[in-house]
Enzyme design. Structure first.
Site, mmCIF file in Angstrom:
data_model
loop_
_atom_site.group_PDB
_atom_site.id
_atom_site.type_symbol
_atom_site.label_atom_id
_atom_site.label_comp_id
_atom_site.label_asym_id
_atom_site.label_seq_id
_atom_site.Cartn_x
_atom_site.Cartn_y
_atom_site.Cartn_z
ATOM 1 C CB SER A 119 -1.006 -0.115 1.102
ATOM 2 O OG SER A 119 -2.135 0.824 1.012
ATOM 3 C CG ASP A 169 -7.225 -2.998 -2.906
ATOM 4 O OD1 ASP A 169 -7.708 -2.272 -1.906
ATOM 5 O OD2 ASP A 169 -5.986 -3.339 -2.682
ATOM 6 C CG HIS A 200 -5.836 -2.693 1.070
ATOM 7 N ND1 HIS A 200 -4.991 -2.412 -0.074
ATOM 8 C CD2 HIS A 200 -5.348 -2.160 2.025
ATOM 9 C CE1 HIS A 200 -4.003 -1.565 0.219
ATOM 10 N NE2 HIS A 200 -4.038 -1.374 1.369
#
Length: 220
Positions: A119, A169, A200
């Site tokens: 991320s 996601d 995610h």
């Protein structure tokens, strides 16, 4: 700019390290988040890989009401790819660059230093590789995106980039992973793309694919 390193977790191989993986966590986590992965990858001992898991500094995050948490940079709007924090990103790139410099000082060749990030951490891993004076060994970009697609430099060395993204996601939308793959490929990076039916997160299949990519990279 200070030369002081961020706090981190280091996992040393059984023999003196000949390669290093610097792995950056996501927003609100810390270096412990991916610490178990070093063991899960089960790399052969003769590869002698040092794993480094830095802790991001704590700072207010606008999107979370200014709550102070570990973050590589501020996120100011839900549209994460359109609301950039270049100053914060630059500070984190400098901080991770110091880890790269330390590994070079420890005798690790630049082409055996691999950056990884989940991320927010993936953004910083890529930006650090872009800024590096020496070509690094590769970058793992997990559930992440490009902070500024228009500023991606051409790769003169076809830098290997492993990109993994979940098709479900909702934090970093799948389309941003696809866009990163497209742009990096256009700019001459050697992109190895993987997608998984997940949100995610990270899955076991992904860990297996990362292991295979690392083995092939470190054998070259």
């Amino acid at each position: 700019m200070t030369d002081k390193l961020l706090p981190c977790i280091e996992i040393e191989p059984k023999t003196p390290a000949t390669a290093s993986v610097i792995w950056l966590h996501g927003l609100g986590a810390d270096g412990h988040d991916f610490e178990p992965v070093a063991k899960q990858l089960a790399l052969p001992s003769d590869y002698a890989v040092r794993f480094i898991f830095p802790h991001a500094p704590r700072q207010p995050v606008t999107i979370n009401g200014g709550y102070v948490m570990p973050a590589w940079y501020d996120i100011v709007a839900m549209d994460i790819d359109g609301a950039r924090d270049p100053v914060g990103i630059g500070k984190s790139v400098d901080a991770i660059g110091r880890f790269v410099a330390r590994e070079r000082a420890r005798g690790i060749a630049a082409n055996l230093i691999i950056l990884a990030g989940f991320s927010q951490g993936g953004v910083i891993a890529l930006e650090t590789a872009f800024a590096s004076a020496e070509p690094l060994g590769g970058v793992m970009v997990l559930s992440s995106y490009l902070s500024d697609p228009d500023a991606v430099p051409v790769s003169p060395t076809r830098l290997p980039v492993f990109i993994a993204h979940g098709t479900d996601d909702t934090v970093v939308p799948y389309r941003l992973g696809i866009a990163a793959r497209k742009k990096l490929t256009e700019q001459g990076y050697d992109v190895d793309w993987h997608e998984y039916a997940m949100q995610h997160s990270v899955c076991a299949h992904e860990i297996g694919d990362i292991r295979q990519w690392l083995l092939e990279l470190l054998e070259e």
